[in-house]
Design an enzyme around this catalytic site. Structure first.
Site, PDB file in Angstrom:
ATOM      1  N   ALA A 146       0.855  -1.186   0.000  1.00 63.27           N
ATOM      2  CA  ALA A 146       0.000   0.000   0.000  1.00 63.27           C
ATOM      3  C   ALA A 146       0.893   1.240   0.000  1.00 63.27           C
ATOM      4  O   ALA A 146       2.071   1.167   0.363  1.00 63.27           O
ATOM      5  CB  ALA A 146      -0.900  -0.018   1.226  1.00 63.27           C
ATOM      6  N   GLY A 204       1.024  -5.184   1.264  1.00 63.57           N
ATOM      7  CA  GLY A 204      -0.266  -5.339   0.588  1.00 63.57           C
ATOM      8  C   GLY A 204      -0.125  -5.926  -0.809  1.00 63.57           C
ATOM      9  O   GLY A 204      -1.092  -6.487  -1.344  1.00 63.57           O
ATOM     10  N   GLU A 210      -0.090  -9.544  -0.194  1.00 57.50           N
ATOM     11  CA  GLU A 210      -1.460  -9.935   0.209  1.00 57.50           C
ATOM     12  C   GLU A 210      -2.407 -10.015  -0.987  1.00 57.50           C
ATOM     13  O   GLU A 210      -3.349 -10.804  -0.989  1.00 57.50           O
ATOM     14  CB  GLU A 210      -1.988  -8.950   1.253  1.00 57.50           C
ATOM     15  CG  GLU A 210      -1.285  -9.128   2.603  1.00 57.50           C
ATOM     16  CD  GLU A 210      -1.607  -8.021   3.585  1.00 57.50           C
ATOM     17  OE1 GLU A 210      -1.429  -6.834   3.219  1.00 57.50           O
ATOM     18  OE2 GLU A 210      -2.033  -8.315   4.711  1.00 57.50           O
ATOM     19  N   GLU A 251       5.694  -4.937   6.878  1.00 56.38           N
ATOM     20  CA  GLU A 251       4.948  -3.916   7.628  1.00 56.38           C
ATOM     21  C   GLU A 251       5.556  -3.612   8.987  1.00 56.38           C
ATOM     22  O   GLU A 251       5.459  -2.493   9.478  1.00 56.38           O
ATOM     23  CB  GLU A 251       3.482  -4.368   7.810  1.00 56.38           C
ATOM     24  CG  GLU A 251       2.636  -4.356   6.544  1.00 56.38           C
ATOM     25  CD  GLU A 251       2.691  -5.660   5.762  1.00 56.38           C
ATOM     26  OE1 GLU A 251       3.633  -6.470   5.987  1.00 56.38           O
ATOM     27  OE2 GLU A 251       1.797  -5.886   4.927  1.00 56.38           O
TER      28      GLU A 251
HETATM   29  N1  DAK Z   1       4.443   3.268  -0.966  1.00 53.84           N
HETATM   30  C1  DAK Z   1       4.752   4.454  -1.536  1.00 53.84           C
HETATM   31  N2  DAK Z   1       5.803   4.627  -2.367  1.00 53.84           N
HETATM   32  C2  DAK Z   1       6.577   3.557  -2.616  1.00 53.84           C
HETATM   33  C3  DAK Z   1       6.331   2.287  -2.042  1.00 53.84           C
HETATM   34  C4  DAK Z   1       5.196   2.162  -1.188  1.00 53.84           C
HETATM   35  N3  DAK Z   1       4.832   0.996  -0.617  1.00 53.84           N
HETATM   36  N4  DAK Z   1       7.279   1.433  -2.470  1.00 53.84           N
HETATM   37  C5  DAK Z   1       8.080   2.146  -3.279  1.00 53.84           C
HETATM   38  N5  DAK Z   1       7.663   3.434  -3.365  1.00 53.84           N
HETATM   39  C6  DAK Z   1       8.247   4.543  -4.124  1.00 53.84           C
HETATM   40  C7  DAK Z   1       9.443   5.122  -3.383  1.00 53.84           C
HETATM   41  O1  DAK Z   1       9.034   6.048  -2.404  1.00 53.84           O
HETATM   42  C8  DAK Z   1      10.172   5.800  -4.536  1.00 53.84           C
HETATM   43  O2  DAK Z   1       9.507   7.005  -4.854  1.00 53.84           O
HETATM   44  P1  DAK Z   1      10.343   8.369  -5.097  1.00 53.84           P
HETATM   45  O3  DAK Z   1      11.184   8.546  -3.892  1.00 53.84           O
HETATM   46  O4  DAK Z   1      11.119   8.071  -6.350  1.00 53.84           O
HETATM   47  O5  DAK Z   1       9.271   9.409  -5.282  1.00 53.84           O
HETATM   48  C9  DAK Z   1       9.936   4.837  -5.680  1.00 53.84           C
HETATM   49  O6  DAK Z   1       8.799   4.079  -5.348  1.00 53.84           O
HETATM   50  C10 DAK Z   1      11.100   3.901  -5.888  1.00 53.84           C
HETATM   51  O7  DAK Z   1      11.369   3.258  -4.635  1.00 53.84           O
HETATM   52  P2  DAK Z   1      12.847   3.180  -3.991  1.00 53.84           P
HETATM   53  O8  DAK Z   1      13.635   4.394  -4.307  1.00 53.84           O
HETATM   54  O9  DAK Z   1      12.658   2.820  -2.554  1.00 53.84           O
HETATM   55  O10 DAK Z   1      13.436   1.935  -4.818  1.00 53.84           O
HETATM   56  P3  DAK Z   1      14.428   0.785  -4.347  1.00 53.84           P
HETATM   57  O11 DAK Z   1      14.702   0.009  -5.593  1.00 53.84           O
HETATM   58  O12 DAK Z   1      15.589   1.345  -3.564  1.00 53.84           O
HETATM   59  O13 DAK Z   1      13.586  -0.128  -3.339  1.00 53.84           O
HETATM   60  C11 DAK Z   1      11.617  -1.373  -2.560  1.00 53.84           C
HETATM   61  C12 DAK Z   1      12.426  -0.812  -3.772  1.00 53.84           C
HETATM   62  C13 DAK Z   1      10.312  -1.929  -3.095  1.00 53.84           C
HETATM   63  C14 DAK Z   1      12.423  -2.458  -1.860  1.00 53.84           C
HETATM   64  C15 DAK Z   1      11.374  -0.200  -1.552  1.00 53.84           C
HETATM   65  O14 DAK Z   1      10.790   0.889  -2.251  1.00 53.84           O
HETATM   66  C16 DAK Z   1      10.482  -0.573  -0.419  1.00 53.84           C
HETATM   67  O15 DAK Z   1      10.921  -1.193   0.549  1.00 53.84           O
HETATM   68  N6  DAK Z   1       9.206  -0.163  -0.506  1.00 53.84           N
HETATM   69  C17 DAK Z   1       8.262  -0.300   0.610  1.00 53.84           C
HETATM   70  C18 DAK Z   1       7.815  -1.729   0.838  1.00 53.84           C
HETATM   71  C19 DAK Z   1       6.823  -1.825   2.011  1.00 53.84           C
HETATM   72  O16 DAK Z   1       7.207  -1.484   3.150  1.00 53.84           O
HETATM   73  N7  DAK Z   1       5.633  -2.284   1.748  1.00 53.84           N
HETATM   74  C20 DAK Z   1       4.590  -2.394   2.793  1.00 53.84           C
HETATM   75  C21 DAK Z   1       3.748  -1.120   2.808  1.00 53.84           C
HETATM   76  S1  DAK Z   1       2.471  -1.194   4.051  1.00 53.84           S
HETATM   77  C22 DAK Z   1      -5.156  -2.077   4.594  1.00 53.84           C
HETATM   78  C23 DAK Z   1      -4.618  -3.352   4.591  1.00 53.84           C
HETATM   79  C24 DAK Z   1      -3.299  -3.532   4.181  1.00 53.84           C
HETATM   80  C25 DAK Z   1      -2.491  -2.444   3.837  1.00 53.84           C
HETATM   81  C26 DAK Z   1      -3.055  -1.183   3.821  1.00 53.84           C
HETATM   82  C27 DAK Z   1      -4.383  -0.978   4.192  1.00 53.84           C
HETATM   83  N8  DAK Z   1      -6.522  -1.840   5.084  1.00 53.84           N
HETATM   84  C28 DAK Z   1      -7.179  -2.927   5.814  1.00 53.84           C
HETATM   85  C29 DAK Z   1      -7.239  -0.688   4.723  1.00 53.84           C
HETATM   86  C30 DAK Z   1      -1.124  -2.667   3.416  1.00 53.84           C
HETATM   87  C31 DAK Z   1      -0.090  -1.996   3.962  1.00 53.84           C
HETATM   88  C32 DAK Z   1       1.229  -2.051   3.297  1.00 53.84           C
HETATM   89  O17 DAK Z   1       1.416  -2.673   2.276  1.00 53.84           O
END
Ligand code: DAK
Length: 258
Positions: free
Chosen positions: A66, A109, A112, A132
């Protein structure tokens, strides 16, 4: 159907392909993506010409979760009341079989979303994880439950408590992924599999999917009862008569979905 962040195509007879298309953010699932996903899945699920759906991202990312930037300042009621969850729900609740074609990152997400599908095809570069915990939250779209039911308590704990990532090969070994293919062919293979399922008796496919998913909901006796009811119900369809007649006449069946 035209969307800002999705591309919907019909690559083979009876098959719809839904591509997440927010590549610069690794397909991060913001509210717009999730709302479009819900709309696309509900529409395709109600379209009689669609027999199977493939959900994919691009070679580098299925989806990195997400959208963290969008969620940062949210309050609990905003998370709950905005239709975020509708995207995951629409995939999980589809009556048609859904195949995830996963390459690159499937995190949070994004993972998921894959777990909500019925079959998972991965490229050799796929990486699955529930990071997360690094953000001070937990999986909220089914990760703890679907993982625990598939791989058990101990591996799930490592994945959600300590951000253990799984390669495609590991995920396949643990029963989370059906097949692993090279990046060049994983999508084609997923579409081929969907096309094959799409040639099968549509009602029997739907009922079979329903019966399998019921195993997650019910104790064994209730599940067996439910399976039996679905089984008996299929004897009211033209396709059951046609399938058995075709076998006896040694010819291919012609399915009508009735
Ligand atoms: N959200 C927003 N932006 C993201 C992102 C994300 N999850 N993942 C990547 N980006 C963006 C980065 O911010 C960056 O944007 P700029 O800085 O260029 O503007 C761009 O994509 C490129 O990312 P990186 O510069 O970080 O690229 P790398 O190759 O160094 O790394 C990576 C890639 C995928 C390993 C890294 O970006 C990363 O770790 N991303 C986050 C992964 C993460 O933590 N995912 C979990 C998010 S929490 C719900 C139920 C479930 C959920 C929500 C609501 N409800 C019941 C309503 C789910 C929650 C989640 O998923």
């Amino acid at each position: 159907m035209s969307y800002q962040y999705l591309i919907v195509e019909r690559p083979a007879d009876g098959v719809a392909l839904v591509r997440l298309n927010r590549p610069r953010q690794y397909n991060a699932l913001n509210l717009q993506v999730l709302t479009e996903l819900a709309h696309a899945f509900q529409t395709l699920d109600n379209d009689e010409s669609v027999r199977a759906i493939v959900l994919t991202g691009n070679d580098k990312a299925f989806a990195a979760g997400a959208d963290i930037k969008e969620m940062l300042e949210k309050r609990p009621h905003e998370m709950k009341n905005a239709p975020f969850i509708s995207g995951w729900d629409a995939v999980a609740l589809a009556r048609k079989p859904v195949i995830a074609a996963v390459s690159g990152y499937a995190l949070g997400g994004g993972a998921e979303l894959a777990w909500a599908c019925d079959i998972i095809i991965a490229s050799e570069t796929a990486v699955f994880g529930q990071p997360e915990i690094n953000l001070g939250i937990i999986p909220g779209a089914g990760g703890t439950q679907r993982l625990a039911r598939t791989v058990g308590k101990y591996l799930t704990m490592e994945i959600v408590l300590n951000d253990r990532r799984l390669t495609a090969e590991e995920a396949a070994r643990f029963g989370l992924v059906n097949h692993v293919y090279p990046v060049d062919t994983y999508l084609e293979e997923a579409i081929k599999l969907a096309a094959k399922i799409a040639t099968r008796a549509p009602l029997a496919v739907q009922y079979a999917k329903e019966a399998v998913l019921y195993a997650y909901e019910a104790p064994l006796q209730a599940g067996l009862q439910h399976e039996r009811l679905l089984f008996y119900t299929l004897f009211s369809t033209e396709d059951q008569k046609e399938g058995m007649q075709a076998f006896i006449e040694k010819r291919a069946p012609r399915w009508h979905g009735r």
